[in-house]
Design a protein around this motif. Structure first.
Motif: not given
Length: 230
Positions: A132-135, A142-146
């Motif tokens: 679910g992370l194609a976007h 650093a720009q993503m949540s844990g």
């Protein structure tokens, strides 16, 4: 049991601490069957993560024998172990261990590139879509949540389609909602690729999903808590 995918025989592990040698594992013998999901549980300091690292050739046993897919890991040098992991294993850590200067897509593609896959980025993109992370493909850690970082780590581990998938507290740094999502994805990846899954966890719900649960106590297998999951 048919020939096990992982077989440990009388494995011990001793590490040097400030006060001298510390005995971490004591004579562990354990087989893991092809396609099995094995949960390793036990209190902190019981040796769960050390045992998982030995299964993956990331830690060397002090004595005993460790076989994986018919290879004696105790007889391989560091380069041979690295190639074996590249070709046959995926590892997911609690701390994600993503490369901060690489995008999500680059992180997932890296093990495929190292293995010489000509379609590394196409396969990496497919794995990101599966979690679910194609976007988020062009985003840096650093720009993503844990939770998103752990999903990238799962995609990276699964992308080479490993025979063995090892996970060390994969939900340990996440809240309940993200932990549940990672749990579903972890078993989904196992089902898609047919990998043998060994995981260390304190999460009761995650352990209950496993085919078999082994409890470690003070570096030993607690036979009373070695069971098939109900």
């Amino acid at each position: 049991m048919p020939d096990p995918v992982i077989a440990l025989k009388d494995v011990t592990l001793s590490l040097r601490g400030n006060a001298g040698m510390v005995e971490i594992l004591h004579g562990i013998s354990l087989d893991v069957a092809k396609g099995e999901t094995l949960g390793l549980i036990g209190p902190s300091g019981s040796g769960k993560s050390s045992l998982l690292m030995i299964m993956g050739g990331l830690e060397r046993a002090t004595s005993g024998r460790v076989d994986a897919l018919g290879h004696d890991l105790t007889a391989l040098d560091e380069d041979q172990l690295a190639r074996f992991r590249r070709d046959h294993m995926g590892v997911v850590f609690q701390s994600f261990n993503l490369i901060p200067t690489m995008t999500a897509l680059e992180n997932v593609a890296t093990p495929l590139e190292l293995a010489g896959a000509s379609d590394a980025f196409e396969r990496a993109q497919a794995e990101l879509e599966a979690v679910g992370l194609a976007h988020r493909a062009d985003h840096y850690p650093a720009q993503m949540s844990g939770g998103e970082q752990q999903r990238v780590a799962l995609a990276r581990a699964a992308a080479p389609r490993p025979d063995i998938l090892l996970a060390d507290e994969p939900t340990g740094n996440l809240d309940g909602k993200n932990g549940d999502a990672i749990m579903e994805m972890l078993f989904g990846l196992r089902d898609r690729h047919g990998a043998t899954l060994v995981l260390v966890t304190h999460a009761h719900a995650l352990a209950q999903r496993c085919d078999r649960v082994v409890r470690l106590t003070d570096g030993r297998v607690d036979d009373a808590r070695m069971r098939a999951a109900e």
